[in-house]
Motif scaffolding. Structure first.
Motif, PDB file in Angstrom:
ATOM      1  N   THR A  72      67.484  90.043 127.416  1.00 25.99           N
ATOM      2  CA  THR A  72      66.836  88.741 127.601  1.00 25.99           C
ATOM      3  C   THR A  72      66.309  88.233 126.263  1.00 25.99           C
ATOM      4  OG1 THR A  72      64.711  89.779 128.122  1.00 25.99           O
ATOM      5  CG2 THR A  72      66.193  89.310 129.964  1.00 25.99           C
ATOM      6  N   THR A  73      65.780  87.021 126.279  1.00 27.61           N
ATOM      7  CA  THR A  73      65.197  86.438 125.072  1.00 27.61           C
ATOM      8  C   THR A  73      63.704  86.745 125.027  1.00 27.61           C
ATOM      9  OG1 THR A  73      66.804  84.636 125.150  1.00 27.61           O
ATOM     10  CG2 THR A  73      64.829  84.308 123.782  1.00 27.61           C
ATOM     11  N   PRO A  74      63.203  87.336 123.943  1.00 27.93           N
ATOM     12  CA  PRO A  74      61.779  87.672 123.882  1.00 27.93           C
ATOM     13  C   PRO A  74      60.921  86.421 123.754  1.00 27.93           C
ATOM     14  CG  PRO A  74      62.800  88.092 121.764  1.00 27.93           C
ATOM     15  CD  PRO A  74      63.913  87.734 122.716  1.00 27.93           C
ATOM     16  N   LEU A  75      59.664  86.547 124.156  1.00 32.23           N
ATOM     17  CA  LEU A  75      58.721  85.454 123.981  1.00 32.23           C
ATOM     18  C   LEU A  75      58.474  85.219 122.501  1.00 32.23           C
ATOM     19  CD1 LEU A  75      56.069  86.366 126.729  1.00 32.23           C
ATOM     20  CD2 LEU A  75      57.837  84.607 126.865  1.00 32.23           C
ATOM     21  N   GLY A  76      58.233  83.967 122.135  1.00 31.09           N
ATOM     22  CA  GLY A  76      57.944  83.655 120.743  1.00 31.09           C
ATOM     23  C   GLY A  76      56.528  84.058 120.374  1.00 31.09           C
ATOM     24  N   ALA A  77      56.377  84.705 119.239  1.00 29.13           N
ATOM     25  CA  ALA A  77      55.062  85.174 118.808  1.00 29.13           C
ATOM     26  C   ALA A  77      54.130  83.996 118.525  1.00 29.13           C
ATOM     27  CB  ALA A  77      55.197  86.049 117.569  1.00 29.13           C
ATOM     28  N   VAL A  78      52.836  84.234 118.712  1.00 23.35           N
ATOM     29  CA  VAL A  78      51.811  83.216 118.479  1.00 23.35           C
ATOM     30  C   VAL A  78      51.003  83.622 117.249  1.00 23.35           C
ATOM     31  CG1 VAL A  78      49.790  82.054 119.452  1.00 23.35           C
ATOM     32  CG2 VAL A  78      51.697  82.706 120.950  1.00 23.35           C
ATOM     33  N   PHE A  79      50.726  82.657 116.379  1.00 24.18           N
ATOM     34  CA  PHE A  79      49.989  82.922 115.143  1.00 24.18           C
ATOM     35  C   PHE A  79      48.708  82.091 115.114  1.00 24.18           C
ATOM     36  CE2 PHE A  79      54.254  84.206 114.227  1.00 24.18           C
ATOM     37  CZ  PHE A  79      54.151  85.238 113.295  1.00 24.18           C
ATOM     38  N   ARG A  80      47.713  82.624 114.431  1.00 24.56           N
ATOM     39  CA  ARG A  80      46.514  81.846 114.098  1.00 24.56           C
ATOM     40  C   ARG A  80      46.371  81.917 112.588  1.00 24.56           C
ATOM     41  NH1 ARG A  80      41.734  82.244 117.965  1.00 24.56           N
ATOM     42  NH2 ARG A  80      42.611  80.246 118.664  1.00 24.56           N
ATOM     43  N   GLY A  81      46.557  80.785 111.939  1.00 28.48           N
ATOM     44  CA  GLY A  81      46.676  80.802 110.494  1.00 28.48           C
ATOM     45  C   GLY A  81      48.010  81.449 110.126  1.00 28.48           C
ATOM     46  N   ASN A  82      47.957  82.431 109.251  1.00 26.02           N
ATOM     47  CA  ASN A  82      49.170  83.160 108.855  1.00 26.02           C
ATOM     48  C   ASN A  82      49.239  84.544 109.480  1.00 26.02           C
ATOM     49  OD1 ASN A  82      50.070  81.071 107.105  1.00 26.02           O
ATOM     50  ND2 ASN A  82      48.630  81.775 105.531  1.00 26.02           N
ATOM     51  N   THR A  83      48.351  84.834 110.430  1.00 22.33           N
ATOM     52  CA  THR A  83      48.289  86.165 111.024  1.00 22.33           C
ATOM     53  C   THR A  83      48.738  86.108 112.473  1.00 22.33           C
ATOM     54  OG1 THR A  83      46.387  86.671 109.607  1.00 22.33           O
ATOM     55  CG2 THR A  83      46.809  88.161 111.457  1.00 22.33           C
ATOM     56  N   ILE A  84      49.589  87.055 112.854  1.00 20.36           N
ATOM     57  CA  ILE A  84      50.073  87.104 114.226  1.00 20.36           C
ATOM     58  C   ILE A  84      48.943  87.506 115.168  1.00 20.36           C
ATOM     59  CG2 ILE A  84      50.777  89.544 114.182  1.00 20.36           C
ATOM     60  CD1 ILE A  84      53.289  88.659 115.785  1.00 20.36           C
ATOM     61  N   ARG A  85      48.954  86.922 116.348  1.00 21.49           N
ATOM     62  CA  ARG A  85      48.013  87.308 117.396  1.00 21.49           C
ATOM     63  C   ARG A  85      48.704  88.352 118.270  1.00 21.49           C
ATOM     64  NH1 ARG A  85      45.614  82.195 120.397  1.00 21.49           N
ATOM     65  NH2 ARG A  85      44.228  83.852 121.149  1.00 21.49           N
ATOM     66  N   ALA A  86      48.223  89.580 118.205  1.00 20.18           N
ATOM     67  CA  ALA A  86      48.882  90.677 118.910  1.00 20.18           C
ATOM     68  C   ALA A  86      48.767  90.494 120.420  1.00 20.18           C
ATOM     69  CB  ALA A  86      48.249  92.008 118.505  1.00 20.18           C
ATOM     70  N   THR A  87      49.823  90.866 121.127  1.00 25.01           N
ATOM     71  CA  THR A  87      49.818  90.785 122.592  1.00 25.01           C
ATOM     72  C   THR A  87      50.184  92.109 123.243  1.00 25.01           C
ATOM     73  OG1 THR A  87      50.574  89.432 124.451  1.00 25.01           O
ATOM     74  CG2 THR A  87      52.239  90.109 122.868  1.00 25.01           C
ATOM     75  N   SER A  88      50.710  93.060 122.434  1.00 27.83           N
ATOM     76  CA  SER A  88      51.106  94.381 122.924  1.00 27.83           C
ATOM     77  C   SER A  88      52.072  94.241 124.101  1.00 27.83           C
ATOM     78  CB  SER A  88      49.872  95.197 123.297  1.00 27.83           C
ATOM     79  OG  SER A  88      50.202  96.548 123.538  1.00 27.83           O
TER      80      SER A  88
END
Length: 337
Positions: free
Chosen positions: A87-103
């Motif tokens: 399947t297609t993975p969800l697109g990562a979310v960032f705040r500023g230049n840092t990824i917001r981890a979702t595990s």
């Protein structure tokens, strides 16, 4: 819980017809069945001990994945699952230049709030002060990696409730005092501010722009709820950019989908489980039950409070129902003594 689950099905069938019950039935039965699991399998201390021990291990694993995501700048768990199942993975979310981890959860906010809820449980489950501090710091790391204001707020409130109980242990009426002060503070907000909900929402977010957007969500959602207060709109789209993209409030989502009674029954299910079993002092042999009663009461209150700015779905929705079931079992044990 039965009324909440039943109303979701009744309201959805009245709104969209019997042929459109797949999603409402999934949401309703996930919540009800997870509650039944909590009532059936976690009624005795050994089972609850085992559950929390496994929960702690899984939480640590999830936080380690989140730390790896922060280093890699990618949602590793989602990418791995997508490659396995094609399947297609969800697109990562960032705040500023840092990824917001979702595990392994569906969104960084859900992951962060989950860490805060587990922290409240472990603070009262662990017997050693050193282990309490260690696991609380680990859970805080998960909240920070998610970069969620709701998660950090829930973490702080959970720690504050634990510290308050420890410091006021010799005061039998400590929680009565707490609720009087809390009710007074909320009442003052509603009396003094022009837009009470807007004030609360704007002060529960790290980003002022996010807070402003959530106020727009409330205004748009309340207008729609007022047009169909009893049955809502099921999973129909509104052809509005705000309401069709995201509604960051579980209470608004349930009212939009299934009417105000659904949100009311959901709230009452939490309150019924939290309601004090009695003022009789329990014997020292029940000390574990006392600690777990407080832990899961805090968890449910954090769910209720965080839900003002968070919508819970999938795994967190199931976890909420499970926690209500566990707390109801603990309350039943207290009443039966």
């Amino acid at each position: 819980m039965l009324l909440a689950a039943a109303w979701m099905l009744v309201a959805a069938s009245a709104t969209a017809g019997m042929g459109s019950l797949a999603s409402p039935a999934a949401e309703s039965l996930q919540f009800l069945f997870s509650y039944i699991v909590g009532r059936a399998f976690f009624f005795r201390p050994p089972a609850l001990n085992t559950f929390i021990r496994v929960l702690k291990i899984l939480t640590i694993a999830m936080i380690l994945i989140a730390a790896a995501e922060n280093i890699a700048g990618r949602w590793l768990a989602h990418e791995a699952a997508a490659s396995i199942f094609g399947t297609t993975p969800l697109g990562a979310v960032f705040r500023g230049n840092t990824i917001r981890a979702t595990s392994t959860l569906d969104h960084p906010i859900l992951f962060g709030v989950f860490c805060a809820l587990v922290n409240a449980i472990l603070l009262l489950w662990e017997r050693s002060a050193g282990r309490r501090l260690l696991f609380s710091v680990i859970c805080l790391a998960g909240c920070v990696l998610s970069q969620s204001s709701a998660a950090l707020m829930a973490y702080v409130l959970g720690v504050a409730a634990y510290v308050y109980d420890r410091q006021m242990r010799q005061t039998p009426a400590r929680w009565t005092i707490f609720w009087v002060l809390f009710g007074g503070a909320i009442g003052a907000v509603f009396l003094v501010t022009e837009h009470p909900i807007g004030w609360l929402v704007s002060h529960l977010t790290l980003d002022p722009e996010t807070g402003y957007y959530r106020m727009l969500i409330w205004d748009a959602a309340l207008e729609r709820i007022g047009q169909s207060p009893l049955t809502g709109y099921s999973f129909q789209l509104f052809n509005e950019n705000i309401l069709d993209s995201t509604v960051d409030c579980v209470w608004l989502v349930e009212a939009l989908r299934f009417g105000i009674p659904a949100s009311a029954f959901l709230f009452l299910a939490n309150m019924a489980a939290i309601w004090p079993a009695g003022r009789r002092k329990a014997p020292s042999a029940d000390e574990f039950d006392q600690r777990m009663n407080l832990a899961f009461a805090i968890v449910l209150l954090l769910f209720v409070f965080s839900g003002i700015t968070v919508h819970f779905w999938n795994y967190m929705w199931i976890f909420w129902g499970l926690c209500i079931g566990i707390k109801a079992s603990l309350r039943e044990r207290a009443v039966s003594r």
